[in-house]
Design a protein around this motif. Structure first.
Motif, PDB file in Angstrom:
ATOM      1  N   ALA A 152      45.043  74.187  71.107  1.00 30.84           N
ATOM      2  CA  ALA A 152      44.707  75.115  70.023  1.00 30.84           C
ATOM      3  C   ALA A 152      45.789  75.114  68.944  1.00 30.84           C
ATOM      4  N   ALA A 153      47.048  75.077  69.379  1.00 30.66           N
ATOM      5  CA  ALA A 153      48.155  75.073  68.415  1.00 30.66           C
ATOM      6  C   ALA A 153      48.130  73.825  67.548  1.00 30.66           C
ATOM      7  N   ARG A 154      47.844  72.674  68.163  1.00 26.20           N
ATOM      8  CA  ARG A 154      47.810  71.425  67.395  1.00 26.20           C
ATOM      9  C   ARG A 154      46.620  71.404  66.436  1.00 26.20           C
ATOM     10  N   LEU A 155      45.480  71.950  66.861  1.00 27.68           N
ATOM     11  CA  LEU A 155      44.329  72.039  65.962  1.00 27.68           C
ATOM     12  C   LEU A 155      44.666  72.906  64.754  1.00 27.68           C
ATOM     13  N   ASN A 156      45.385  73.998  65.003  1.00 27.12           N
ATOM     14  CA  ASN A 156      45.818  74.852  63.891  1.00 27.12           C
ATOM     15  C   ASN A 156      46.793  74.116  62.979  1.00 27.12           C
ATOM     16  N   ASN A 157      47.696  73.328  63.582  1.00 30.08           N
ATOM     17  CA  ASN A 157      48.634  72.537  62.780  1.00 30.08           C
ATOM     18  C   ASN A 157      47.886  71.605  61.833  1.00 30.08           C
ATOM     19  N   ILE A 158      46.900  70.899  62.376  1.00 32.28           N
ATOM     20  CA  ILE A 158      46.144  69.943  61.562  1.00 32.28           C
ATOM     21  C   ILE A 158      45.353  70.674  60.482  1.00 32.28           C
ATOM     22  N   GLY A 159      44.748  71.807  60.854  1.00 29.57           N
ATOM     23  CA  GLY A 159      44.017  72.592  59.865  1.00 29.57           C
ATOM     24  C   GLY A 159      44.914  73.047  58.734  1.00 29.57           C
ATOM     25  N   SER A 160      46.134  73.468  59.077  1.00 34.49           N
ATOM     26  CA  SER A 160      47.081  73.928  58.062  1.00 34.49           C
ATOM     27  C   SER A 160      47.463  72.805  57.100  1.00 34.49           C
ATOM     28  N   VAL A 161      47.646  71.599  57.646  1.00 36.95           N
ATOM     29  CA  VAL A 161      47.988  70.460  56.792  1.00 36.95           C
ATOM     30  C   VAL A 161      46.840  70.155  55.829  1.00 36.95           C
ATOM     31  N   TYR A 162      45.615  70.148  56.344  1.00 38.51           N
ATOM     32  CA  TYR A 162      44.465  69.891  55.468  1.00 38.51           C
ATOM     33  C   TYR A 162      44.337  70.975  54.400  1.00 38.51           C
ATOM     34  N   GLN A 163      44.661  72.214  54.765  1.00 39.59           N
ATOM     35  CA  GLN A 163      44.620  73.291  53.783  1.00 39.59           C
ATOM     36  C   GLN A 163      45.646  73.045  52.677  1.00 39.59           C
ATOM     37  N   ASP A 164      46.864  72.664  53.068  1.00 39.17           N
ATOM     38  CA  ASP A 164      47.902  72.360  52.079  1.00 39.17           C
ATOM     39  C   ASP A 164      47.512  71.161  51.221  1.00 39.17           C
ATOM     40  N   TRP A 165      46.716  70.278  51.790  1.00 38.38           N
ATOM     41  CA  TRP A 165      46.298  69.048  51.116  1.00 38.38           C
ATOM     42  C   TRP A 165      45.160  69.304  50.126  1.00 38.38           C
ATOM     43  N   GLY A 166      44.630  70.531  50.152  1.00 40.54           N
ATOM     44  CA  GLY A 166      43.511  70.849  49.276  1.00 40.54           C
ATOM     45  C   GLY A 166      42.191  70.315  49.794  1.00 40.54           C
ATOM     46  N   LYS A 167      42.063  70.270  51.137  1.00 40.99           N
ATOM     47  CA  LYS A 167      40.829  69.795  51.765  1.00 40.99           C
ATOM     48  C   LYS A 167      40.294  70.906  52.666  1.00 40.99           C
ATOM     49  N   PRO A 168      39.683  71.937  52.060  1.00 41.96           N
ATOM     50  CA  PRO A 168      39.282  73.126  52.822  1.00 41.96           C
ATOM     51  C   PRO A 168      38.229  72.865  53.889  1.00 41.96           C
ATOM     52  N   GLU A 169      37.329  71.914  53.654  1.00 40.94           N
ATOM     53  CA  GLU A 169      36.282  71.662  54.648  1.00 40.94           C
ATOM     54  C   GLU A 169      36.876  71.121  55.946  1.00 40.94           C
ATOM     55  N   GLN A 170      37.800  70.146  55.810  1.00 37.84           N
ATOM     56  CA  GLN A 170      38.456  69.614  57.008  1.00 37.84           C
ATOM     57  C   GLN A 170      39.308  70.690  57.679  1.00 37.84           C
ATOM     58  N   ALA A 171      39.990  71.501  56.853  1.00 39.35           N
ATOM     59  CA  ALA A 171      40.826  72.569  57.403  1.00 39.35           C
ATOM     60  C   ALA A 171      39.976  73.538  58.215  1.00 39.35           C
ATOM     61  N   LEU A 172      38.838  73.941  57.663  1.00 40.26           N
ATOM     62  CA  LEU A 172      37.964  74.894  58.345  1.00 40.26           C
ATOM     63  C   LEU A 172      37.455  74.331  59.666  1.00 40.26           C
ATOM     64  N   GLU A 173      37.169  73.031  59.687  1.00 42.23           N
ATOM     65  CA  GLU A 173      36.681  72.394  60.912  1.00 42.23           C
ATOM     66  C   GLU A 173      37.693  72.540  62.047  1.00 42.23           C
ATOM     67  N   TYR A 174      38.967  72.290  61.747  1.00 35.72           N
ATOM     68  CA  TYR A 174      39.995  72.368  62.787  1.00 35.72           C
ATOM     69  C   TYR A 174      40.330  73.819  63.135  1.00 35.72           C
ATOM     70  N   TYR A 175      40.345  74.685  62.127  1.00 36.34           N
ATOM     71  CA  TYR A 175      40.584  76.101  62.408  1.00 36.34           C
ATOM     72  C   TYR A 175      39.499  76.661  63.321  1.00 36.34           C
ATOM     73  N   GLN A 176      38.251  76.245  63.086  1.00 31.33           N
ATOM     74  CA  GLN A 176      37.140  76.736  63.894  1.00 31.33           C
ATOM     75  C   GLN A 176      37.281  76.283  65.347  1.00 31.33           C
ATOM     76  N   LYS A 177      37.679  75.030  65.537  1.00 27.79           N
ATOM     77  CA  LYS A 177      37.878  74.527  66.899  1.00 27.79           C
ATOM     78  C   LYS A 177      38.986  75.304  67.605  1.00 27.79           C
ATOM     79  N   ALA A 178      40.063  75.598  66.874  1.00 29.18           N
ATOM     80  CA  ALA A 178      41.168  76.361  67.460  1.00 29.18           C
ATOM     81  C   ALA A 178      40.715  77.775  67.798  1.00 29.18           C
TER      82      ALA A 178
END
Length: 208
Positions: A171-197
């Motif tokens: 869960a922590a790693r999924l959140n890490n990846i989601g956070s990176v995608y959010q910083d990258w300006g890719k909200p759809e990918q970020a939401l996907e990983y946040y949802q899994k976490a």
């Protein structure tokens, strides 16, 4: 965005009595895909070892200082002091300390006690702690703005968490990846990983 282009992910600094323990860690890190500089594998006969080690330090993204039962050698002290100096020109470059079996937190030099510790005192096979090395490298790349590399290392850590059946780590790693995608300006990918976490967090709440 800063492009590191370091040849090695990690440089392993240790005292000679700990060489066998450190080599086991080096082999594990190398097997999972990290580019490791370990002197036993890399020193070439006939070439100045001091020059080679200094060049390797400059070519390594981070340094791991291993703390064993023996005091730090003079050269090991020089290695981490050199790394601290290099941090002045690259403030996002970090040093990690690794506690080997038989060591204590008091064995860590005062200058290094505030740094991130990887705790292998319960055994060199502690893959939960070894995985933290990869996570730390992922955070370092993220802090530098090298988001593609940050995701690469977080995904590597995620795969290990899945193999270990480390649900909280996953869960922590999924959140890490989601956070990176959010910083990258890719909200759809970020939401996907946040949802899994979030789904994992909800499952853990149900278990409790």
């Amino acid at each position: 965005m800063t492009d590191t282009n370091y040849k090695y992910d990690i440089y392993l600094s240790y005292s000679r009595p700990d060489v066998d323990s450190v080599e086991k860690v080096a082999r594990y890190l190398s097997d999972i895909g990290l580019k490791v500089w370990f002197d036993r594998w890399s020193l070439v006969p006939g070439v100045s070892w001091q020059v080679t080690l200094e060049e390797a330090l400059g070519s390594s993204f981070t340094i791991a200082v291993f703390i064993g039962t023996s005091p730090l050698s003079n050269w090991q002290k020089q290695e981490w002091k050199t790394s601290l100096i290099k941090q002045k020109s690259d403030s996002l470059r970090r040093i990690m300390t690794v506690l080997l079996p038989g060591s204590t937190s008091k064995s860590v030099p005062s200058h290094l006690r505030k740094l991130t510790h990887i705790d292998l005192r319960k055994g060199l096979e502690n893959t939960y702690e070894l995985n933290r090395i990869i996570v730390n490298i992922g955070h370092m790349y993220g802090d530098r703005g090298e988001l593609d590399k940050a995701i690469e290392y977080f995904e590597m850590a995620l795969e290990i968490a899945e193999e270990l059946k480390d649900i909280r780590g996953k869960a922590a790693r999924l959140n890490n990846i989601g956070s990176v995608y959010q910083d990258w300006g890719k909200p759809e990918q970020a939401l996907e990983y946040y949802q899994k976490a979030l789904e994992i967090d909800e499952e853990l709440k149900d278990i409790q």
